[in-house]
Design an enzyme around this catalytic site. Sequence first.
Site, short mmCIF file in Angstrom:
data_model
loop_
_atom_site.label_atom_id
_atom_site.label_comp_id
_atom_site.label_asym_id
_atom_site.label_seq_id
_atom_site.Cartn_x
_atom_site.Cartn_y
_atom_site.Cartn_z
N ASN A 96 -10.08 6.75 -2.66
CA ASN A 96 -10.70 5.50 -2.20
C ASN A 96 -11.46 5.83 -0.91
O ASN A 96 -10.85 6.09 0.11
CB ASN A 96 -9.58 4.47 -1.94
CG ASN A 96 -10.11 3.18 -1.34
OD1 ASN A 96 -11.32 2.97 -1.23
ND2 ASN A 96 -9.19 2.31 -0.93
N TRP A 97 -12.77 5.81 -1.01
CA TRP A 97 -13.59 6.18 0.16
C TRP A 97 -13.69 5.05 1.19
O TRP A 97 -14.26 5.23 2.26
CB TRP A 97 -15.00 6.57 -0.28
CG TRP A 97 -15.10 7.88 -0.98
CD1 TRP A 97 -14.09 8.77 -1.26
CD2 TRP A 97 -16.30 8.48 -1.51
NE1 TRP A 97 -14.59 9.86 -1.93
CE2 TRP A 97 -15.94 9.72 -2.09
CE3 TRP A 97 -17.64 8.10 -1.55
CZ2 TRP A 97 -16.87 10.57 -2.69
CZ3 TRP A 97 -18.57 8.94 -2.16
CH2 TRP A 97 -18.19 10.16 -2.71
N LYS A 98 -13.21 3.86 0.82
CA LYS A 98 -13.29 2.71 1.73
C LYS A 98 -14.74 2.56 2.25
O LYS A 98 -15.67 2.73 1.48
CB LYS A 98 -12.25 2.85 2.85
CG LYS A 98 -10.84 3.10 2.26
CD LYS A 98 -9.73 3.00 3.26
CE LYS A 98 -8.40 3.24 2.56
NZ LYS A 98 -7.25 3.05 3.40
N HIS A 136 -6.51 -4.37 -2.94
CA HIS A 136 -6.13 -3.40 -1.89
C HIS A 136 -5.65 -4.18 -0.67
O HIS A 136 -6.18 -5.25 -0.35
CB HIS A 136 -7.34 -2.52 -1.53
CG HIS A 136 -6.94 -1.37 -0.67
ND1 HIS A 136 -6.71 -1.51 0.67
CD2 HIS A 136 -6.68 -0.06 -0.97
CE1 HIS A 136 -6.33 -0.33 1.17
NE2 HIS A 136 -6.31 0.56 0.19
N GLU A 195 -6.17 -3.87 2.33
CA GLU A 195 -7.21 -4.18 3.33
C GLU A 195 -8.00 -5.42 2.92
O GLU A 195 -8.49 -6.16 3.77
CB GLU A 195 -8.10 -2.95 3.55
CG GLU A 195 -7.35 -1.89 4.37
CD GLU A 195 -7.71 -0.46 4.06
OE1 GLU A 195 -8.75 -0.21 3.42
OE2 GLU A 195 -6.93 0.44 4.48
N GLU A 233 1.16 0.96 -2.59
CA GLU A 233 0.72 1.46 -1.29
C GLU A 233 1.43 0.67 -0.20
O GLU A 233 0.98 -0.45 0.15
CB GLU A 233 -0.80 1.28 -1.13
CG GLU A 233 -1.61 2.02 -2.16
CD GLU A 233 -3.04 2.28 -1.66
OE1 GLU A 233 -3.40 3.46 -1.59
OE2 GLU A 233 -3.75 1.33 -1.34
N GLY A 278 -3.01 5.05 6.33
CA GLY A 278 -3.79 5.51 7.48
C GLY A 278 -2.95 5.73 8.73
O GLY A 278 -3.49 5.85 9.83
N SER A 326 -1.08 7.80 3.21
CA SER A 326 -0.99 9.08 3.92
C SER A 326 -0.63 10.26 3.00
O SER A 326 0.11 11.16 3.40
CB SER A 326 0.01 8.98 5.09
OG SER A 326 -0.45 8.02 6.03
N GLY A 362 -6.60 7.92 0.52
CA GLY A 362 -7.62 7.43 1.45
C GLY A 362 -8.21 8.58 2.24
O GLY A 362 -9.04 9.34 1.75
N GLY A 363 -7.74 8.75 3.46
CA GLY A 363 -8.30 9.72 4.40
C GLY A 363 -8.51 11.12 3.82
O GLY A 363 -9.61 11.69 3.93
#
Length: 249
Positions: A11-13, A97, A99, A165, A171, A210, A231-232
Amino acid sequence: MSGRTPLVAANWKMHKVRAEARDYCTELRRRIEGVRGAEVVLFPGFTLLGTVAEALAGSSIAWGGQDLHPVPQGAHTGDVSGAQLADVGCSWVLCGHSERRQDHGESDELIGAKAAAARHSGIKPMVCIGETEEQRSSGRTFEVLDRQLAAALGAEPRPGAIAYEPVWAIGTGKTATPELAQEVHAFLRRRLEKALGSAGTALRLLYGGSVKPANAAELFAQPDIDGFLVGGAGLDPGQFFDIIGSSCA
Ligand code: 13P
């Protein structure tokens, strides 16, 4: 062996512009050639989908949107429909998600409607669920997950995958331990089987929060973890590739 094909998604957000997206796809394609045993999906931002579609055409890597509107078309400024995602080759879409739940106040009901809309456009929804730190510390983890999962399953037809998640692990570098993640995944698996029978056994349950090359293998070794939503570490093709390598059946 669960018989479920591992599924690993990045997921590149709200990261990357087109040139970066193109370079990433070229590099991931190069590395992944010949790798079998896991399905791989990228979730770039909307403006990058055309570039990603071109760069990944003919490869085994799939792509999807990070959100969609629950109605097929209409006066909804700033939103994107399932048909528009399908038109640019998306086979997946993220729904719910944390977010989006947090930044846009998305309810379980709305997320269920989005998942159903995706299915009607021929796209597999990956529905994200997870408890906050406060919900976990007050002993409400399973109650919250039960509610979120029921809303995801309430909308027929069923989702393409579920991503657990925990919000406190996103993150933050605070990954769930393999034991904690497995405890939740086993709970979700029981719920899925109760609701869907053998289809619940077949549905893939991903872990996100993470995930890195250093912890992917021990998480993937858990019987009810069928892959990851990253993610990251998914922003770097090398790190993402290493995670995929730890997730091949
Ligand atoms: P991180 O891997 O950066 O914790 O993000 C997880 C996530 O939210 C993926 O959807």
